[in-house]
Design a protein around this motif. Structure first.
Motif, mmCIF file in Angstrom:
data_model
loop_
_atom_site.group_PDB
_atom_site.id
_atom_site.type_symbol
_atom_site.label_atom_id
_atom_site.label_comp_id
_atom_site.label_asym_id
_atom_site.label_seq_id
_atom_site.Cartn_x
_atom_site.Cartn_y
_atom_site.Cartn_z
ATOM 1 N N PHE A 49 -45.549 -70.599 -86.805
ATOM 2 C CA PHE A 49 -44.193 -71.070 -87.104
ATOM 3 C C PHE A 49 -44.166 -71.518 -88.561
ATOM 4 O O PHE A 49 -45.194 -71.886 -89.123
ATOM 5 N N PRO A 50 -42.997 -71.476 -89.197
ATOM 6 C CA PRO A 50 -42.927 -71.840 -90.613
ATOM 7 C C PRO A 50 -43.082 -73.339 -90.830
ATOM 8 O O PRO A 50 -42.312 -74.140 -90.314
ATOM 9 N N ASP A 51 -44.123 -73.690 -91.558
ATOM 10 C CA ASP A 51 -44.441 -75.082 -91.880
ATOM 11 C C ASP A 51 -45.512 -75.029 -92.965
ATOM 12 O O ASP A 51 -46.637 -74.630 -92.704
ATOM 13 N N ASN A 52 -45.175 -75.426 -94.181
ATOM 14 C CA ASN A 52 -46.108 -75.309 -95.303
ATOM 15 C C ASN A 52 -47.352 -76.168 -95.156
ATOM 16 O O ASN A 52 -48.259 -76.079 -95.984
ATOM 17 N N LEU A 53 -47.435 -76.989 -94.128
ATOM 18 C CA LEU A 53 -48.609 -77.840 -93.947
ATOM 19 C C LEU A 53 -49.873 -77.034 -93.679
ATOM 20 O O LEU A 53 -50.972 -77.558 -93.820
ATOM 21 N N ASP A 54 -49.743 -75.752 -93.295
ATOM 22 C CA ASP A 54 -50.954 -74.951 -93.046
ATOM 23 C C ASP A 54 -51.491 -74.293 -94.315
ATOM 24 O O ASP A 54 -52.412 -73.506 -94.271
ATOM 25 N N GLY A 55 -50.893 -74.615 -95.494
ATOM 26 C CA GLY A 55 -51.391 -74.083 -96.757
ATOM 27 C C GLY A 55 -50.635 -72.868 -97.264
ATOM 28 O O GLY A 55 -50.859 -72.423 -98.377
ATOM 29 N N ASN A 56 -49.756 -72.295 -96.435
ATOM 30 C CA ASN A 56 -48.937 -71.162 -96.859
ATOM 31 C C ASN A 56 -47.578 -71.653 -97.335
ATOM 32 O O ASN A 56 -47.224 -72.810 -97.154
ATOM 33 N N GLN A 57 -46.815 -70.765 -97.932
ATOM 34 C CA GLN A 57 -45.452 -71.057 -98.389
ATOM 35 C C GLN A 57 -44.499 -70.219 -97.549
ATOM 36 O O GLN A 57 -44.484 -69.001 -97.665
ATOM 37 N N TYR A 58 -43.701 -70.880 -96.691
ATOM 38 C CA TYR A 58 -42.850 -70.169 -95.745
ATOM 39 C C TYR A 58 -41.391 -70.124 -96.167
ATOM 40 O O TYR A 58 -40.830 -71.121 -96.615
ATOM 41 N N ASN A 59 -40.783 -68.947 -95.965
ATOM 42 C CA ASN A 59 -39.344 -68.754 -96.020
ATOM 43 C C ASN A 59 -38.898 -68.621 -94.574
ATOM 44 O O ASN A 59 -39.353 -67.710 -93.871
ATOM 45 N N ALA A 60 -38.030 -69.521 -94.110
ATOM 46 C CA ALA A 60 -37.572 -69.501 -92.722
ATOM 47 C C ALA A 60 -36.133 -69.008 -92.667
ATOM 48 O O ALA A 60 -35.294 -69.437 -93.464
ATOM 49 N N LEU A 61 -35.840 -68.130 -91.707
ATOM 50 C CA LEU A 61 -34.522 -67.546 -91.571
ATOM 51 C C LEU A 61 -34.012 -67.726 -90.144
ATOM 52 O O LEU A 61 -34.675 -67.316 -89.194
#
Length: 133
Positions: A49-61
């Motif tokens: 699920f989109p959540d930048n806490l895992d080190g990635n940068q998410y775009n959520a739509l």
């Protein structure tokens, strides 16, 4: 392998891993059904699920339409790269939580944001609101 070559290889691997860890990923709500934000099964692709806490940068739509549905945010603050709420059928329930976007926020159409909470942006990130028909 000499000690200096091994150190150079280790540093190169670490640098390579850090760029992988900062991947920009897109996630879209998968179906017009209600559910929890922090459940990977609700997103496409359903690997996370989109959540930048895992080190990635998410775009959520949130764009899927068809039936009225609610996306419920639980579990504390949510950092994202970008959030677009464009479905006419979605209600995003903040549940008292804060979403922080680093590269923009868009709400358009008749999407609804509810629940005590807030959406905030870091300096330089855009926030755009567009009306419906």
């Amino acid at each position: 392998m000499s000690r200096s070559m091994w150190l150079l290889a280790a540093v190169g691997s670490a640098v390579g891993m850090s760029s992988i860890a900062q991947a920009q990923l897109n996630r879209a709500w998968a179906a017009p059904t209600s559910g929890l934000w922090r459940s990977a099964a609700n997103w496409s692709p359903n690997t996370s699920f989109p959540d930048n806490l895992d080190g990635n940068q998410y775009n959520a739509l949130l764009a899927v339409a068809g039936n009225a549905y609610t996306v419920s945010l639980t579990g504390g603050p949510l950092p994202l790269r970008r959030l677009d709420v464009t479905s006419v059928d979605v209600e995003l329930d903040l549940g008292g939580n804060t979403i922080t976007v680093s590269n923009g926020f868009l709400i358009s159409g008749q999407g609804l944001i509810s629940g005590h909470g807030r959406i905030q942006s870091v300096a330089g990130a855009s926030m755009e609101f567009r009306g419906g028909k």
